[in-house]
Design an enzyme around this catalytic site. Structure first.
Site, short mmCIF file in Angstrom:
data_model
loop_
_atom_site.label_atom_id
_atom_site.label_comp_id
_atom_site.label_asym_id
_atom_site.label_seq_id
_atom_site.Cartn_x
_atom_site.Cartn_y
_atom_site.Cartn_z
N HIS A 84 5.79 -9.74 5.53
CA HIS A 84 5.76 -8.45 4.83
C HIS A 84 5.57 -7.32 5.85
O HIS A 84 6.30 -6.32 5.84
CB HIS A 84 4.63 -8.45 3.80
CG HIS A 84 4.48 -7.16 3.06
ND1 HIS A 84 4.84 -7.01 1.74
CD2 HIS A 84 3.99 -5.95 3.45
CE1 HIS A 84 4.59 -5.76 1.36
NE2 HIS A 84 4.06 -5.11 2.38
N LEU B 47 0.81 -1.22 0.00
CA LEU B 47 0.00 0.00 0.00
C LEU B 47 0.85 1.27 0.00
O LEU B 47 0.38 2.32 -0.43
CB LEU B 47 -0.95 0.00 1.20
CG LEU B 47 -2.02 -1.10 1.21
CD1 LEU B 47 -2.86 -1.02 2.47
CD2 LEU B 47 -2.88 -1.04 -0.03
N HIS C 88 8.09 -4.09 7.48
CA HIS C 88 7.80 -2.66 7.69
C HIS C 88 8.26 -2.20 9.07
O HIS C 88 8.71 -1.07 9.22
CB HIS C 88 6.31 -2.37 7.53
CG HIS C 88 5.88 -2.23 6.11
ND1 HIS C 88 6.34 -1.23 5.29
CD2 HIS C 88 5.03 -2.97 5.37
CE1 HIS C 88 5.78 -1.35 4.10
NE2 HIS C 88 4.99 -2.40 4.11
#
Length: 186
Positions: free
Chosen positions: A131, A90, A135
């Site tokens: 994933h 995103l 971050h």
């Protein structure tokens, strides 16, 4: 609950290591609710706090109608088996990469109420968790592969939507997002 702005590649918060949460309070629970609302609004399957500008070790995920909210997650074990798969992000819209991830992990964290949990996701859920944990370490999909693609949706001659994957490079992606940040239409 509120939909927060998802920050994009080029924002330095995405490259910083997120800070541990000392105690799960109403503030963290509100953050979790906002992350879930934001993830849903953007049709994502996972979202980490740094992606909305909050450098805390918190992420949410939704897979097969199960919702996960994890605080201070730590991977305790990774399978030797790895699997390749396409991932988007995103914070880097319009880009996907072919990423190699562990097929299964064991993760220890706190839930939204501050209770300890141990999860052993596998398959796509393991991929989502890895994933989002990237971050929390300031790592993005463009750091995990040299096989990157621009994802372009267009209509064919019959008016049906089709998706094309155009090979690109990390340098090109970073440059495009720098231009976007300066207001240049990309």
């Amino acid at each position: 609950m509120a939909v927060r702005k998802v920050i994009l590649l080029g924002n330095p918060i995405l490259r910083r290591k997120a800070q541990p949460v000392d105690k799960v309070t109403k503030s963290e629970q509100q953050l979790i609710d906002d992350l879930l609302e934001t993830m849903d609004a953007h049709e994502g399957v996972g979202l980490a706090a740094p992606q909305v500008g909050v450098p805390k070790r918190v992420f949410v995920a939704c897979w097969e109608d199960e919702i996960y909210a994890l605080v201070n997650p730590k991977v305790e074990r990774r399978s030797e088996e790895t699997v390749e798969g396409m991932e988007g992000c995103l914070s880097i819209p319009g880009v996907q990469g072919n990423i190699t991830r562990h097929g299964q992990i064991r993760i220890r964290a706190l839930d939204r109420n501050g209770n300890p949990v141990v999860l052993q996701p596998e398959g796509w859920l393991a991929r989502i968790f890895q994933h989002e944990m990237d971050h929390l370490e300031g790592v993005l999909i463009i750091d995990r592969t040299d096989e990157l693609y621009w994802v372009v949706s267009e209509e064919d001659e019959r008016g049906r939507e089709k998706t094309r994957f155009i090979p690109t490079t990390k340098t090109a992606v970073v440059a495009a997002f720098q231009k976007r940040k300066k207001g240049v239409k990309v």
